[in-house]
Design a protein around this motif. Structure first.
Motif, PDB file in Angstrom:
ATOM      1  N   ASN A   1      21.811  -0.946  57.791  1.00  0.00           N
ATOM      2  CA  ASN A   1      20.661  -0.048  57.921  1.00  0.00           C
ATOM      3  C   ASN A   1      20.189   0.619  56.634  1.00  0.00           C
ATOM      4  N   ASP A   2      21.008   0.685  55.592  1.00  0.00           N
ATOM      5  CA  ASP A   2      20.654   1.424  54.374  1.00  0.00           C
ATOM      6  C   ASP A   2      19.976   0.486  53.373  1.00  0.00           C
ATOM      7  N   GLU A   3      18.725   0.801  53.031  1.00  0.00           N
ATOM      8  CA  GLU A   3      17.985  -0.082  52.124  1.00  0.00           C
ATOM      9  C   GLU A   3      18.508  -0.048  50.690  1.00  0.00           C
ATOM     10  N   ASP A   4      19.362   0.902  50.358  1.00  0.00           N
ATOM     11  CA  ASP A   4      19.915   0.986  49.005  1.00  0.00           C
ATOM     12  C   ASP A   4      21.338   0.418  48.915  1.00  0.00           C
ATOM     13  N   ALA A   5      21.866  -0.034  50.044  1.00  0.00           N
ATOM     14  CA  ALA A   5      23.277  -0.445  50.083  1.00  0.00           C
ATOM     15  C   ALA A   5      23.461  -1.832  49.465  1.00  0.00           C
ATOM     16  N   GLU A   6      24.376  -1.915  48.489  1.00  0.00           N
ATOM     17  CA  GLU A   6      24.764  -3.173  47.866  1.00  0.00           C
ATOM     18  C   GLU A   6      26.280  -3.162  47.674  1.00  0.00           C
ATOM     19  N   PHE A   7      26.857  -4.322  47.655  1.00  0.00           N
ATOM     20  CA  PHE A   7      28.285  -4.454  47.391  1.00  0.00           C
ATOM     21  C   PHE A   7      28.442  -5.010  45.976  1.00  0.00           C
ATOM     22  N   HIS A   8      29.015  -4.190  45.093  1.00  0.00           N
ATOM     23  CA  HIS A   8      29.165  -4.572  43.692  1.00  0.00           C
ATOM     24  C   HIS A   8      30.589  -5.009  43.391  1.00  0.00           C
ATOM     25  N   VAL A   9      30.710  -6.061  42.603  1.00  0.00           N
ATOM     26  CA  VAL A   9      31.983  -6.428  42.005  1.00  0.00           C
ATOM     27  C   VAL A   9      31.780  -6.269  40.507  1.00  0.00           C
ATOM     28  N   ASP A  10      32.391  -5.255  39.907  1.00  0.00           N
ATOM     29  CA  ASP A  10      32.140  -4.973  38.501  1.00  0.00           C
ATOM     30  C   ASP A  10      33.432  -4.603  37.780  1.00  0.00           C
ATOM     31  N   LEU A  11      33.338  -4.551  36.453  1.00  0.00           N
ATOM     32  CA  LEU A  11      34.487  -4.277  35.599  1.00  0.00           C
ATOM     33  C   LEU A  11      34.078  -3.252  34.546  1.00  0.00           C
ATOM     34  N   LEU A  12      34.895  -2.224  34.383  1.00  0.00           N
ATOM     35  CA  LEU A  12      34.653  -1.208  33.350  1.00  0.00           C
ATOM     36  C   LEU A  12      35.711  -1.336  32.261  1.00  0.00           C
ATOM     37  N   LEU A  13      35.256  -1.378  31.011  1.00  0.00           N
ATOM     38  CA  LEU A  13      36.168  -1.406  29.872  1.00  0.00           C
ATOM     39  C   LEU A  13      35.936  -0.147  29.046  1.00  0.00           C
ATOM     40  N   GLY A  14      36.920   0.748  29.007  1.00  0.00           N
ATOM     41  CA  GLY A  14      36.792   2.006  28.280  1.00  0.00           C
ATOM     42  C   GLY A  14      37.127   3.176  29.177  1.00  0.00           C
ATOM     43  N   ILE A  15      36.546   4.320  28.869  1.00  0.00           N
ATOM     44  CA  ILE A  15      36.822   5.545  29.621  1.00  0.00           C
ATOM     45  C   ILE A  15      35.543   5.942  30.350  1.00  0.00           C
ATOM     46  N   PRO A  16      35.569   5.970  31.677  1.00  0.00           N
ATOM     47  CA  PRO A  16      34.359   6.326  32.424  1.00  0.00           C
ATOM     48  C   PRO A  16      34.085   7.830  32.360  1.00  0.00           C
TER      49      PRO A  16
ATOM     50  N   PHE B   1      29.137  -9.392  40.102  1.00  0.00           N
ATOM     51  CA  PHE B   1      28.653  -9.982  41.351  1.00  0.00           C
ATOM     52  C   PHE B   1      28.099  -8.879  42.233  1.00  0.00           C
ATOM     53  N   THR B   2      26.982  -9.172  42.927  1.00  0.00           N
ATOM     54  CA  THR B   2      26.384  -8.193  43.821  1.00  0.00           C
ATOM     55  C   THR B   2      25.887  -8.886  45.082  1.00  0.00           C
ATOM     56  N   VAL B   3      26.196  -8.292  46.238  1.00  0.00           N
ATOM     57  CA  VAL B   3      25.700  -8.793  47.523  1.00  0.00           C
ATOM     58  C   VAL B   3      24.827  -7.706  48.140  1.00  0.00           C
ATOM     59  N   GLU B   4      23.589  -8.038  48.437  1.00  0.00           N
ATOM     60  CA  GLU B   4      22.693  -7.082  49.072  1.00  0.00           C
ATOM     61  C   GLU B   4      22.985  -6.984  50.561  1.00  0.00           C
ATOM     62  N   GLY B   5      22.874  -5.767  51.095  1.00  0.00           N
ATOM     63  CA  GLY B   5      22.979  -5.581  52.534  1.00  0.00           C
ATOM     64  C   GLY B   5      21.711  -6.060  53.235  1.00  0.00           C
ATOM     65  N   ILE B   6      21.713  -6.024  54.553  1.00  0.00           N
ATOM     66  CA  ILE B   6      20.572  -6.534  55.319  1.00  0.00           C
ATOM     67  C   ILE B   6      19.320  -5.696  55.071  1.00  0.00           C
TER      68      ILE B   6
END
Length: 478
Positions: A94-109, A129-134
């Protein structure tokens, strides 16, 4: 009339005499053709199963994308562990902003204290990698109920769900087929009732699966994603130093499928992946365990396609390719190769066994499994495959038996009719002769002698002596 009966009887007798051995010959010929067509049978299975396996691969990937979005993910990228939290179903639907992210951070967030940013962060953000919701894909809010979300994802005993089978994608296959089969108002009403949706919501789910998951994301999985690196308050030189320090080699493209499914790493087409899964099932029953993959044929569903069920052969993919090589004299799909295999199975101590092992890269364990399987495939599976290839109503061996039985029956009937014809013709002749004899007797009756004849009187006539002769006969003295 008698000549016609005689000719017909002869023809029938000849036909019957030919039908019986002919039926036996046809039956034997069919059996020989079937049993000698193992190579064609195996290649036919691969040809027929190919599209089904390819569809399974596509639907499995589609299922995996949805399931991965809704499941906590743990993986490694270039040796660096990555953990991603699942996207809640409510947001995914239901959320138009919802995405599933697969990401990697190198350093200090960034560092926050009581909601206040106290350190802006020094890191590089790598989006893998990113998968969009419906709702995100359609770029609008949706209103799927909790029951609708549950039913669409998991179904129940009566209807399928999209992710009920992550290994083979059968839930996705069945759901799409159910939608495509809902061509009447009644069927659409039943589907909307079961899934607690409007028909427009059902259509959106179908479009999301076909247009986004299959139409876009499958290519992304196979073709790879250009690696994007976003620097956050960190100089390029410092980032390069960190990468070199930890020994990370960043590729130009990320093939996320290689990370998610290492067993198919390096395969870049659906056909290649389909062949891999076909051989895995054939050799080891990796997809469908005992009793194995069901071959749906017009004559019925049969099993026995795989030697690796229920005991895996533990062969490599390279060995499977060698055994299915249409140019090899040691494979299972050439006449020369099969002749060697039959010889090896008949005599396990023969030199040809070692030749087959060396040529195909297999061991004794594989040979011990292949030999009994080959016999079963030849005599119990091939008749049904032959029937499928030739569009027969029953399996080829049973059909040969029916032909032989029918030929024997027809032949016996013909011989019986011919015999009846000969007997009838003889009876007619005898009756005709008697009838003719009776007619002659009435016209010219003959009197038969009362005294039997002897050698001197063959006619049997009564002799008369003249009186003058009687007087000359002397009387006996008293």
């Amino acid at each position: 009339m008698s000549k016609k009966i005689a000719v017909a009887s002869i023809v029938t007798l000849v036909f019957g005499g030919v039908a019986i051995p002919g039926g036996i010959f046809v039956n034997d010929m069919i059996a020989d053709m079937v049993y000698d067509s193992v190579a064609d049978g195996l290649l036919g299975v691969r040809t027929e199963a190919g599209p089904m396996i390819d569809q399974m691969v596509v639907h499995t990937f589609m299922t995996y994308l949805v399931n991965a979005s809704l499941t906590d993910l743990v993986m490694e990228f270039e040796g660096i562990p990555i953990t991603e939290a699942a996207l809640p179903p409510e947001q995914f639907f239901n959320d138009e902003d919802a995405e599933f992210h697969v990401d990697l951070l190198l350093g200090i967030p960034e560092i926050y204290l009581f909601g206040i940013l106290i350190f802006p962060g020094l890191y590089a953000y790598i989006d893998l990698f990113t998968v969009e919701g419906i709702a995100n894909f359609f770029d609008e809010e949706h209103t799927y109920s909790p029951l609708a979300q549950e039913m669409i994802l998991y179904g129940d005993d009566e209807v399928p769900g999209l992710i009920t089978d992550v290994d083979m994608g059968s839930g996705m296959t069945d759901w799409l087929a159910l939608f495509e089969g809902a061509t009447t108002d009644d069927l659409k009403f039943q589907m909307t009732s079961k899934y607690d949706c409007t028909w427009n919501q059902i259509e959106d789910i179908y479009d999301y699966c076909k247009l986004y998951l299959e139409g876009i994301m499958i290519d992304v999985l196979l073709d790879g994603i250009d690696l994007e690196i976003v620097l956050k308050n960190i100089p390029q030189g410092l980032f390069d130093f960190i990468v070199q320090l930890i020994g990370l080699e960043l590729p130009e493209k990320v093939y996320i499928v290689d990370e998610l499914k290492p067993e198919i790493a390096g395969l870049r087409t659906i056909e290649e992946i389909g062949e891999f899964y076909l051989y895995q099932q054939w050799a080891n029953g990796s997809l469908v365990p005992d009793p194995g993959y069901a071959l749906p044929l017009s004559t019925g569903t049969i099993y026995g396609f795989e030697p690796g069920v229920p005991i895996p052969t533990e062969m490599s993919i390279d060995s499977c390719r060698a055994l299915w090589d249409e140019e090899s004299e040691y494979s299972l799909v050439t006449k020369a190769g099969l002749a060697k295999w039959y010889e090896a199975c008949a005599d396990p101590d023969s030199d040809v066994v070692e030749e087959l092992k060396a040529a195909n890269g297999i061991d004794d364990h594989a040979v011990e499994i292949i030999c009994p399987w080959l016999e079963n495939f030849r005599y119990n599976v091939m008749p049904f495959l032959a029937a499928e290839l030739m569009a027969l109503p029953i399996d080829a061996i049973s059909l040969g038996g029916v032909i032989q039985g029918a030929a024997i029956g027809v032949g016996g009937l013909c011989i019986g009719l011919a015999s009846t014809g000969f007997v009838s013709n003889r009876v007619v002749k005898v009756k005709a002769q008697k009838k003719a004899l009776g007619t002659i007797s009435k016209k010219n009756p003959k009197k038969l002698p009362d005294i039997a004849g002897d050698a001197m009187n063959p006619a049997g006539k009564e002799l008369e002596i003249p009186k003058e002769k009687l007087q000359e006969i002397p009387k006996e003295e008293s």
